[in-house]
Design a protein around this motif. Sequence first.
Motif, PDB file in Angstrom:
ATOM      1  N   LEU A   1       2.892  -5.154   1.539  1.00  0.00           N
ATOM      2  CA  LEU A   1       4.553  -4.702   0.793  1.00  0.00           C
ATOM      3  C   LEU A   1       5.304  -5.679   1.522  1.00  0.00           C
ATOM      4  O   LEU A   1       6.203  -6.139   0.785  1.00  0.00           O
ATOM      5  CB  LEU A   1       4.842  -3.502   1.451  1.00  0.00           C
ATOM      6  CG  LEU A   1       4.094  -2.244   0.688  1.00  0.00           C
ATOM      7  CD1 LEU A   1       4.540  -1.078   1.560  1.00  0.00           C
ATOM      8  CD2 LEU A   1       4.144  -2.260  -0.643  1.00  0.00           C
ATOM      9  N   LEU A   2       5.227  -6.557   2.689  1.00  0.00           N
ATOM     10  CA  LEU A   2       5.955  -7.425   3.394  1.00  0.00           C
ATOM     11  C   LEU A   2       5.986  -8.677   2.293  1.00  0.00           C
ATOM     12  O   LEU A   2       7.021  -9.295   2.196  1.00  0.00           O
ATOM     13  CB  LEU A   2       5.919  -7.669   4.599  1.00  0.00           C
ATOM     14  CG  LEU A   2       6.334  -6.468   5.706  1.00  0.00           C
ATOM     15  CD1 LEU A   2       5.789  -6.955   6.971  1.00  0.00           C
ATOM     16  CD2 LEU A   2       7.658  -6.437   5.680  1.00  0.00           C
ATOM     17  N   ALA A   3       4.685  -9.117   1.963  1.00  0.00           N
ATOM     18  CA  ALA A   3       4.361 -10.352   1.103  1.00  0.00           C
ATOM     19  C   ALA A   3       5.281 -10.210  -0.057  1.00  0.00           C
ATOM     20  O   ALA A   3       5.299 -11.240  -0.837  1.00  0.00           O
ATOM     21  CB  ALA A   3       3.002 -10.554   1.182  1.00  0.00           C
TER      22      ALA A   3
ATOM     23  N   PRO B   1       5.467   5.891   3.284  1.00  0.00           N
ATOM     24  CA  PRO B   1       4.007   5.546   2.914  1.00  0.00           C
ATOM     25  C   PRO B   1       3.144   5.641   4.285  1.00  0.00           C
ATOM     26  O   PRO B   1       3.644   5.367   5.346  1.00  0.00           O
ATOM     27  CB  PRO B   1       3.935   4.241   2.186  1.00  0.00           C
ATOM     28  CG  PRO B   1       4.970   3.499   2.721  1.00  0.00           C
ATOM     29  CD  PRO B   1       6.100   4.455   3.116  1.00  0.00           C
ATOM     30  N   PRO B   2       1.921   5.968   4.218  1.00  0.00           N
ATOM     31  CA  PRO B   2       0.948   5.949   5.141  1.00  0.00           C
ATOM     32  C   PRO B   2       1.099   4.560   5.870  1.00  0.00           C
ATOM     33  O   PRO B   2       1.252   3.443   5.435  1.00  0.00           O
ATOM     34  CB  PRO B   2      -0.222   6.080   4.601  1.00  0.00           C
ATOM     35  CG  PRO B   2      -0.178   6.960   3.370  1.00  0.00           C
ATOM     36  CD  PRO B   2       1.111   6.295   2.864  1.00  0.00           C
TER      37      PRO B   2
ATOM     38  N   ALA C   1       3.869  -1.821  -6.435  1.00  0.00           N
ATOM     39  CA  ALA C   1       4.802  -2.359  -5.644  1.00  0.00           C
ATOM     40  C   ALA C   1       6.302  -2.069  -6.466  1.00  0.00           C
ATOM     41  O   ALA C   1       7.313  -1.509  -5.861  1.00  0.00           O
ATOM     42  CB  ALA C   1       4.842  -3.457  -4.882  1.00  0.00           C
ATOM     43  N   ASP C   2       6.287  -2.553  -7.557  1.00  0.00           N
ATOM     44  CA  ASP C   2       7.771  -2.351  -8.192  1.00  0.00           C
ATOM     45  C   ASP C   2       8.030  -0.829  -8.559  1.00  0.00           C
ATOM     46  O   ASP C   2       9.206  -0.418  -8.710  1.00  0.00           O
ATOM     47  CB  ASP C   2       7.443  -3.152  -9.708  1.00  0.00           C
ATOM     48  CG  ASP C   2       8.858  -3.358 -10.283  1.00  0.00           C
ATOM     49  OD1 ASP C   2       9.773  -3.857  -9.898  1.00  0.00           O
ATOM     50  OD2 ASP C   2       8.846  -2.994 -11.647  1.00  0.00           O
TER      51      ASP C   2
ATOM     52  N   ILE D   1       1.386   6.298  -6.021  1.00  0.00           N
ATOM     53  CA  ILE D   1       1.733   4.901  -6.118  1.00  0.00           C
ATOM     54  C   ILE D   1       1.255   4.228  -4.822  1.00  0.00           C
ATOM     55  O   ILE D   1       0.519   3.085  -4.898  1.00  0.00           O
ATOM     56  CB  ILE D   1       3.353   4.544  -6.276  1.00  0.00           C
ATOM     57  CG1 ILE D   1       3.715   5.070  -7.587  1.00  0.00           C
ATOM     58  CG2 ILE D   1       3.390   3.060  -6.131  1.00  0.00           C
ATOM     59  CD1 ILE D   1       5.024   4.788  -7.863  1.00  0.00           C
ATOM     60  N   VAL D   2       1.305   4.907  -3.639  1.00  0.00           N
ATOM     61  CA  VAL D   2       0.919   4.258  -2.300  1.00  0.00           C
ATOM     62  C   VAL D   2      -0.884   4.214  -2.473  1.00  0.00           C
ATOM     63  O   VAL D   2      -1.308   3.154  -1.838  1.00  0.00           O
ATOM     64  CB  VAL D   2       1.172   5.063  -1.332  1.00  0.00           C
ATOM     65  CG1 VAL D   2       0.501   4.660   0.148  1.00  0.00           C
ATOM     66  CG2 VAL D   2       2.800   4.787  -1.087  1.00  0.00           C
TER      67      VAL D   2
END
Length: 362
Positions: free
Chosen positions: A16-18, A6-7, A105-106, A80-81
């Motif tokens: 995303l990390l969280a 993704p960008p 995210a899912d 999605i992104v």
Amino acid sequence: MGAIRPPGMRMLRLLLLALTAAACSASGRSPDPGDRALPRRTIAGVSARYQPAFRALRAAVESHEDESALSILRRLELRIVADLQRAAASEDGAAPGSPAARIAADSLEFLRAFERILGGRARVQSLELALIGRVVDDGHRIRVVLRATSRHGAPLALRPGPSTLRIQTAFVNERGHETRGAREQHALAIEEIWVDPRGVTEVELGTFPLGVPPLAIAARTRWSLDFRAGAVIEGEATFPAMRIKIESLERTVVAAFFPLNPVEPAELARYVEVAGAALAPIMERAVRIPPERSAEALDLLTPIVERSTVEELALIVPAIRWLARTTVPASDPLAWREWMRARARASGELGPERSGLDIPDR
């Protein structure tokens, strides 16, 4: 096919990390038995917003329309992104773990499962795997080797599942009677095959006897290797490895009392029409035809089969059976005539009509 990313927005990366959404399993049930890596979860489990695209993606993957699947995947990923970016920048703060962010995210994680499948296919298809034979001990034995090369742009490590080496043999005598046998060697110790596009990798599978038993005039042996599903690795990325194709090896040996020079297919076709032709000379000619020219010999015999009487056809059926590498349809001359007709129709030799018969290959 490289990994799709993704960008690179810092906010999106932190989001995303969280997230704590669990990764989907990369193995599951599929209508295609060769694609056990399709995700186990159902499309109904993702957001209704993305379901039509996921259905189209899954249909393309199951149909092995990989280019279409990749195109759908890339477009869906952009959607999605973009939704993740909007969730991260929304006025209500959309903190990490918010419902909107979790849904997107899912769905992205679900998409990654399909990405891994397509990545694995592309890498497996770049591999050229074939069994080769090297004759040793003055022709009495043969070393069978798996040779691997790659067209991929980077080194790959193939880690197949349990492997099986199948050895099929056929012996024929001067009366055209065939004896067949088969055996398997399971769980060969092939843990990893490192394939660099700049070179060739070889894995030795064993050394096997070559020869013609007493009372036989020729022996044919075929080695084939099957890999169960495994993984293919590039750098730190791992992809499912499914439907791994390996070219088999076949070797034919004729009795030592025959002349060393091969027989032309046209010579067999000429002799079977000679008045007083006998079975033993027919079989001698058939087994001495180079294996790679068997199809040519069958082509030349096709019109002869059409105009032969049942008695004449019965005389040449053993030679046809040897050249065709199949025991079906046994010894019935009329059934073999139909088999030859079906083969000719399939190759277009008897006109545009296509046969509905399945021609057995072994």
